[in-house]
Design an enzyme around this catalytic site. Structure first.
Site, PDB file in Angstrom:
ATOM      1  N   ASP A 175       0.827  -1.210   0.000  1.00 45.04           N
ATOM      2  CA  ASP A 175       0.000   0.000   0.000  1.00 45.04           C
ATOM      3  C   ASP A 175       0.860   1.258   0.000  1.00 45.04           C
ATOM      4  OD1 ASP A 175      -2.574  -1.091  -0.034  1.00 45.04           O
ATOM      5  OD2 ASP A 175      -2.632  -1.319   2.132  1.00 45.04           O
ATOM      6  N   LEU A 176       1.896   1.266   0.820  1.00 48.40           N
ATOM      7  CA  LEU A 176       2.757   2.449   0.914  1.00 48.40           C
ATOM      8  C   LEU A 176       3.470   2.701  -0.408  1.00 48.40           C
ATOM      9  CD1 LEU A 176       4.316   1.894   4.464  1.00 48.40           C
ATOM     10  CD2 LEU A 176       2.231   3.124   3.857  1.00 48.40           C
TER      11      LEU A 176
END
Length: 405
Positions: free
Chosen positions: A171-172
């Site tokens: 996600d990051l």
């Protein structure tokens, strides 16, 4: 006086929730963009990911939603979509991560509608696997993509089971790719005057993290081997236990290794044919690790790391998270900001003339709904009607406080 951000004047509509999209738009807000976050009346589900909770929302949510205006709209209603259309009239960027086909079903698809009505709009879509192909439209979460991509099989020791990396690294990474893609599209727009689709998939983000293992396999057929915290192509590049805890040594070129050997009182190691080059050290990793373990076993980890760094040898104590956030260099770089319950991570892109800044923490669900509707030209009576019939929603700080209790 507050300096202007690099993205001052940029207007962003954030239709995303959970992690990747909101973090991308927070990064835009950190550098001056005006971001309006549109949540459903129930709110972004990340508000409930806890504990810990503060003032009604989770720390998880707070950390990636600062610096935005927060409104709540029921986009399943025609009146809610009418509000969104007005928001899009002045927008430069929209970011969404709805289930594939949702925007099209609402008559707001990029290719079918928005590119015609808003030719300068940069439209960033974030999905799990993309919208077409064998898995097009399939749901995607960070852990699923860590598993699917092979990331989970790259960490740990040879006999350990696959393990999820302890932060939502996919996600990051997707957030950073989305941020970068948006900036690329905006740069191109200065020449063409046209926006474009920025198509980000968690699958793509996960695969981008596989270097060098993917290249070693694709080009040479070399399958990765799990070595715990050691590096497959460099040595010494792993942790060693000292008297006061673990320290990581990364002396992976010959000059650094010679300096390490001298600092540990064994300069002869640099001339040992087993350790003369990095290739030699990798081939004899176990023997080298045994020798170094004995040399550092009685040392203090912080003093050892500091001494080695001053000698030009990359080294670091293996900190806990609280220790890392209290490190003098972290504080010097402004990477922790605020005070009390509003402490948070700082801005990680440092610009000399237009530095970003950590703005206000996020407000309650829909805290700016009425104000934004007024700015869009809705009368007080019409705003009240939209709030009353559930098309729009505004929750007060007082109500959020009661929820937190």
């Amino acid at each position: 006086m507050t300096m202007a951000g690099a993205l001052d004047g940029l207007r962003v509509i954030d239709l995303s929730r959970v992690v990747a999209g909101p973090l991308c738009t927070r990064m835009l807000a950190d550098h001056g963009a005006t971001v309006v976050k549109v949540e459903p009346p129930a709110g972004d589900e990340l508000r409930t990911y806890g504990p810990p909770f503060g003032e009604g929302t989770s720390g998880y949510f707070d950390g990636i939603n600062r610096g935005k205006r927060h409104i709540c709209l029921d986009l399943s209603r025609a009146a809610g979509r009418d509000v969104l259309r007005r928001l899009l009239d002045d927008a430069d960027v929209v970011v969404e991560n709805f289930k594939a086909g949702t925007m099209e079903r609402w008559g707001l698809g990029y290719e079918s509608s928005l590119v015609r009505d808003h030719p300068g709009l940069v439209y960033c879509r974030i999905t799990g696997f993309g919208t077409d192909g064998p898995l097009g439209g399939a749901p995607g979460y960070d852990a699923l993509l860590q598993a699917f991509s092979g990331l989970m099989t790259l960490s740990g020791g040879p006999d350990d089971p696959p393990v999820r990396i302890g932060v939502p690294v996919v996600d990051l990474t997707a957030a950073t790719l989305a941020f970068s893609g948006i900036l690329l599209a905006l740069h191109e727009r200065t020449a063409s005057g046209r926006g474009q689709m920025v198509d980000i998939a968690l699958l793509d983000a996960a695969l981008s993290l596989l270097h060098p293992h993917a290249q070693n396999w694709l080009a040479h057929g070399a399958a990765p081997k799990r070595l715990g915290d050691a590096h497959a192509q460099a040595a010494p590049y792993q942790t060693f236990q000292t008297r006061t805890g673990p320290v990581l040594l990364a002396a992976n070129n010959d000059r650094q290794f010679a300096a390490l050997a001298a600092r540990l009182g064994r300069p002869d190691l640099a001339d040992d044919p087993r350790f003369a080059s990095n290739g030699d050290r990798v081939a004899h990793r176990a023997e080298l690790a045994e020798i170094l373990s004995g040399l550092v076993a009685g040392a203090d980890r912080a003093s050892l790391a500091d001494d080695l760094i001053r000698a030009g040898v990359p080294a670091a104590p293996v900190n806990t998270l609280p220790e890392a956030l209290a490190e003098a260099q972290v504080l010097h770089r402004g990477l922790v900001t605020g005070a009390g319950r509003h402490r948070e991570l700082g801005v990680s892109i440092a610009l000399s003339r237009t530095p970003g800044r950590a703005h206000t923490p996020p407000g309650p669900r829909g805290t700016d709904t009425a104000a934004v509707l007024g700015e869009l030209g809705y009368s007080a009576a019409r705003t009240a009607e939209l709030l009353r019939d559930g098309t729009a929603y505004q929750r007060t700080a007082c109500e959020e406080g009661r929820t937190a209790q």
